[in-house]
Design a protein around this motif. Structure first.
Motif, short mmCIF file in Angstrom:
data_model
loop_
_atom_site.label_atom_id
_atom_site.label_comp_id
_atom_site.label_asym_id
_atom_site.label_seq_id
_atom_site.Cartn_x
_atom_site.Cartn_y
_atom_site.Cartn_z
N GLY A 69 0.86 -1.18 0.00
CA GLY A 69 0.00 0.00 0.00
C GLY A 69 0.89 1.22 0.00
O GLY A 69 2.11 1.11 -0.11
N CYS A 70 0.29 2.39 0.12
CA CYS A 70 1.08 3.63 0.12
C CYS A 70 2.20 3.58 1.15
O CYS A 70 3.31 4.02 0.89
N MET A 71 1.91 3.06 2.34
CA MET A 71 2.91 3.11 3.40
C MET A 71 4.04 2.10 3.19
O MET A 71 5.02 2.10 3.91
N LEU A 92 -0.38 -7.95 0.94
CA LEU A 92 -1.51 -7.04 1.14
C LEU A 92 -2.49 -7.53 2.21
O LEU A 92 -2.93 -6.76 3.04
N GLY A 127 -3.40 -1.08 5.34
CA GLY A 127 -4.35 -0.05 4.94
C GLY A 127 -5.78 -0.55 5.10
O GLY A 127 -6.01 -1.67 5.56
N GLY A 129 -7.77 -1.22 2.62
CA GLY A 129 -7.97 -2.29 1.66
C GLY A 129 -7.36 -3.58 2.17
O GLY A 129 -7.99 -4.63 2.24
N TYR A 160 -8.23 2.26 -1.71
CA TYR A 160 -6.99 1.62 -2.17
C TYR A 160 -6.20 2.75 -2.81
O TYR A 160 -6.30 3.00 -4.00
N ASN A 162 -2.85 3.49 -3.07
CA ASN A 162 -1.62 3.29 -3.84
C ASN A 162 -1.88 2.90 -5.29
O ASN A 162 -1.08 3.19 -6.17
C1 LIG Z 1 -2.71 -9.61 -3.62
C2 LIG Z 1 -2.61 -8.24 -4.14
N1 LIG Z 1 -3.60 -7.70 -4.87
C3 LIG Z 1 -3.50 -6.45 -5.33
C4 LIG Z 1 -2.37 -5.71 -5.09
C5 LIG Z 1 -2.24 -4.33 -5.67
N2 LIG Z 1 -2.19 -3.31 -4.62
C6 LIG Z 1 -1.02 -2.77 -4.26
S1 LIG Z 1 -1.18 -1.56 -3.14
C7 LIG Z 1 -2.84 -1.71 -3.17
C8 LIG Z 1 -3.69 -0.78 -2.39
C9 LIG Z 1 -3.86 -1.16 -0.98
O1 LIG Z 1 -4.81 -0.34 -0.39
P1 LIG Z 1 -4.77 -0.08 1.14
O2 LIG Z 1 -4.55 -1.33 1.87
O3 LIG Z 1 -5.98 0.70 1.51
O4 LIG Z 1 -3.46 0.80 1.33
P2 LIG Z 1 -3.19 2.25 0.68
O5 LIG Z 1 -2.55 2.04 -0.65
O6 LIG Z 1 -4.48 2.94 0.61
O7 LIG Z 1 -2.24 2.91 1.61
C10 LIG Z 1 -3.26 -2.72 -4.03
C11 LIG Z 1 -4.64 -3.09 -4.29
C12 LIG Z 1 -1.34 -6.32 -4.35
N3 LIG Z 1 -0.21 -5.70 -4.06
N4 LIG Z 1 -1.49 -7.56 -3.87
#
Ligand SMILES: Cc1ncc(C[n+]2csc(CCOP(=O)(O)OP(=O)(O)O)c2C)c(N)n1
Ligand code: SF4
Ligand SMILES: [Mg+2]
Lengths: 346, 415
Positions: A69-71, A92, A127, A129, A160, A162
């Motif tokens: 994620g972003c962090m 994730l 995050g 997501g 989501y 990132n």
């Molecule tokens: C299994 C899997 N599916 C999809 C992704 C693509 N992905 C990378 S970062 C991200 C967003 C995650 O969202 P969140 O947990 O809310 O963190 P944020 O980015 O908002 O900080 C996604 C969907 C991944 N890395 N792994």
């Protein structure tokens, strides 16, 4: 023949806990930073402030696990990591598993005398997501393992972020995201109400001794919550609401104000559940006790581009849902149902 | 199953400080190895047939004969993620799965070798859904063959136990630092009993050094950042390091077998990567992995009685792949038939995975055997002596006409 294991394993993990040292004011905040330069988050990113406060409160003897994620992506560019403490990426949906694996590894090695027995904090963050969608099952599992000391922190930027701001189960009703744009045929694409994460986890995980919500606009409160979570024993959980300039679409200088406004409007509720006792915190406490009236949600929504498409009926619906949470829930802002007899009265 | 659990209970009471012999299944043999290796963290999730190993482990822990953190995860994805993270802080770990359970963990299986995490897992090979089938098929473990997992197929319980010890030694060697899966054919090995020599703890301690991560340890005394975002700047160099580690694994495996012989007295040094059976003067050989060796060896003996020059080669390590050993061995024969307990739809010649890999390995040879692939025994269907005899007859025909015909054949399918 190895000795049979007769020791109380729960007592055993208590030996490796740090003591709770409260931070009683800004002057007592430690100066050391464990989340420093090297990150590439957006200007005004509140999630990165959460990271900084979280590990500042936890201190040097901490292992941090971060899910994608972003962090992750913005904070750990190769050769310029912003983490001073040991840090490891996890998948994730794996915050719960990462925390458990790390805590279990440390526990086994300490018990068998393979490493020194000492308090080492284990924090896994995710995050909205990663935590409230994909990783919910692993977090739920982690919160039932009372013999592991760990904290799971869910930083909630309500999308989501990132991957370009897609709707998650913690995105607010009606918000415009790249998977829920507002269009001619559908003004509101995202018509699900945000999950009530801490309420759900607190109600369903009776061995979990500490769960809390937090917000970067009340930094001392948040740091104390992190310290409580790391000293009470067993698995613990914190959920923070973090304004995200990119996803929410506002001027970065208003991040803190927006976080605070979420609390003042009653959309976000600041509380902790410590040893199964609920305590409201800060502004939310004043609202709950009737000392401070809630501000209209419109004040908060109008400041963000993601609600630009709202018309009067949308504001009204949003307000009605927030009113319900304060006026009809059994535990206002926390537990989303009423006793049947009381519900009939209303 | 109750009876099996009882056996585990008895076995757990057997003293571990002396070498002794026991009648145990493949799963139980691996459970013994895990306990002897003093594993620190184990995660379990139920799926047949691998889960018997976890039943034995659980029983040992319940009886106080084995000390480790034993976590029943809420899914295979978590199961593998938990041990991955435990390994990062220096814990020796064990895990495993079968069929769709292994596939459910796929993301975790992907990152584990990529992170250079030593881990030993048991795969109780099982057909993938749908439709449901409990029996053996190799597609589960084969799915990770490109990712950096070391993969070995064993064919009896003694080899399963010995290989588990070797796997820890190889996986945790800093020159390698990769996960290793011990593949055991569902039912034929996981649930079949053999007489097994269980080594003493002292022997195992002599063979297996402690797991040390040194500068790669995730600990406040060594504050490192593991798996940062690297993008195109560095990802190729990091992949290349994994490639080198897998290449080095071959030498480390060979060294482990030599040391194993010294400590335990069992000698695998002539059959480290492949094991040959009656091949000395053979003209036609069959090749396969796992317990297919049982009916194959019986058939070879029967056909030899008829004067046919037939042999069998068992491929043990699929990763690292024994390219040199196979070239040296197979170039001698007129025809080679590869028995695949797997499928690879739409692949070259519509052949199985092992067939295509072995055939590719032989391509640079000036003198190559004729090669046919046989898909057989899917979903645990028994591969009979008649089936194998039919394969040999097809190979004989190929030799006569000087052309592999057919290249791929499904054996034992109802029309
Ligand atoms: C299994 C899997 N599916 C999809 C992704 C693509 N992905 C990378 S970062 C991200 C967003 C995650 O969202 P969140 O947990 O809310 O963190 P944020 O980015 O908002 O900080 C996604 C969907 C991944 N890395 N792994
Ligand atoms: S997109 Fe949002 S959460 Fe991500 S770095 Fe920017 S402000 Fe922070
Ligand atoms: Mg998010």
């Amino acid at each position: 023949m190895p000795e049979p294991i007769t020791k109380d394993e729960v007592a055993e993990v208590r030996e490796t806990l740090q003591k709770f040292v409260p931070i009683k004011g800004v002057r007592q905040v430690p100066l050391e930073e464990f989340f420093t330069s090297g990150h590439r988050t957006c200007q005004g990113c509140e999630s990165s402030v959460i990271m900084k406060l979280m590990v500042k409160a936890a201190g040097a003897r901490t292992i941090v696990l971060g899910s994608t994620g972003c962090m992750y992506v913005a904070n750990t560019t190769y050769y310029s990591t912003s983490w001073v403490t040991p840090w490891m990426h996890t998948q994730l949906g794996s915050a719960g598993s990462a925390a458990m694996g790390t805590a279990a590894g440390l526990k086994a090695l300490m018990r068998k005398g393979k490493i020194k027995k000492e308090p080492i904090n284990v924090i896994a963050f995710c995050g909205d997501g990663g935590g409230a969608d994909m990783g919910l099952s692993a977090i739920s599992a982690a919160l039932t393992h009372r013999d592991y000391n760990l904290l799971i922190l869910l930083y909630d930027n309500e999308s989501y972020a990132n991957t370009d701001i897609q709707v998650s189960s913690l995105s607010p009703w009606g918000a415009c995201t790249s998977f829920s744009p507002s269009g001619k045929a559908k003004r509101i694409m995202h018509n699900r109400w945000k999950k009530n994460v801490v309420g759900m986890l607190a109600a369903g995980h009776t061995e979990c001794k500490y769960l809390a919500t937090g917000n970067a606009s009340d930094a001392i409160d948040l740091m104390n919550k992190v310290r409580k979570a790391l000293s009470i024993g067993g698995p613990t959980f914190i959920h923070t609401l973090d304004p995200c300039t990119k996803g929410w679409d506002y001027d970065p200088m208003f991040s803190h104000e927006l976080g605070k406004l979420a609390i003042e409007t009653g959309i976000w509720v600041q509380y902790e559940v410590e040893n199964h006792k609920l305590r409201m915190n800060g502004i939310s406490k004043n609202i709950a006790e009737g000392r401070t009236p809630r501000k209209p949600v419109k004040e908060y929504l109008l400041k963000q581009g993601r609600f630009n498409h709202f018309i009067d009926e949308d504001f009204a619906y949003f307000q009605k849902k927030v009113d319900e949470q304060w006026e009809q829930w059994w535990l206002p802002g926390v537990i989303p149902f009423a006793k049947e007899t009381e519900a009939v009265k209303k | 199953m109750a009876a099996k659990a009882e056996i585990a209970g008895q076995a757990a009471k057997t003293p571990t400080d002396i070498e002794h012999e026991e009648l145990i299944s493949g799963s139980e043999a691996i459970a013994h190895a895990v306990s002897l290796a003093d594993v620190d963290v184990i995660t379990a999730y139920p799926i047949r047939p691998y889960d018997t190993v976890m039943q034995y482990v659980a029983k040992m822990i319940a009886n106080g004969d084995f000390d480790c953190e034993f976590i029943v995860a809420e899914s295979e994805h978590s199961q593998f993620e938990i041990v991955k993270h435990a390994s990062a802080v220096g814990a020796r770990v064990f895990c495993g799965s079968s069929g769709v359970g292994w596939m459910y963990a796929f993301e975790a299986l992907t990152v584990t070798p990529a992170l250079r995490i030593p881990m030993v897992a048991m795969v109780g090979n099982r057909a993938l859904d749908d439709p449901g089938a409990f029996g053996v098929e190799h597609n589960d473990a084969l799915a990770v063959r490109d990712l950096g997992w070391m993969l070995i197929w064993v064919d009896n319980a003694q080899e399963a136990l010995d290989t588990a010890l070797i796997a820890y030694r190889v996986a945790e060697n800093r020159k390698v630092f990769l996960p290793c899966a011990i593949c055991t054919d569902g039912a034929f090995l996981t649930h079949s009993q053999y007489s097994v020599k269980v080594p003493s703890k002292a022997q195992v301690d002599r063979f297996l050094p402690p797991y040390k991560r040194d500068d790669l340890l995730l600990h406040p005394d060594n504050p490192i950042t593991i798996a940062p975002q690297v993008n195109e700047d560095w990802v190729m160099e990091i992949r290349k390091q994994n490639d080198e580690a897998m290449k080095r694994a071959k030498g480390v495996i060979a060294e482990a077998y030599r040391e194993f012989k010294e400590v335990f007295g069992r000698d695998y040094t002539n059959s480290m990567f492949i094991e040959e059976y009656m091949t000395d003067d053979a003209e036609i050989v069959l090749l396969g992995m796992g317990t297919i060796s049982m009916p194959a060896r019986v058939t070879v003996r029967k056909l030899r009685e008829q004067g046919k020059k037939i042999g069998f080669v068992r491929l043990k390590w699929l990763r690292p792949f024994p390219t040199e050993e196979l070239r040296k061995s197979l170039a001698r024969f007129k025809a080679v038939g590869v028995i695949d307990r797997d499928y690879s739809f739409g692949s070259p010649s519509d052949g199985g995975v092992v067939f295509n890999e072995v055939r590719a390995a032989l391509y640079p040879l000036a003198k190559r055997p004729l090669m046919s692939g046989f898909i057989a025994g899917l979903g645990g269907r028994e591969v009979t002596i008649e089936n194998i005899t039919q394969m040999v007859e097809m190979l004989e025909k190929s030799v006569q006409i000087g052309k592999a015909e057919p290249e791929t054949h499904w054996i034992g399918v109802r029309e």
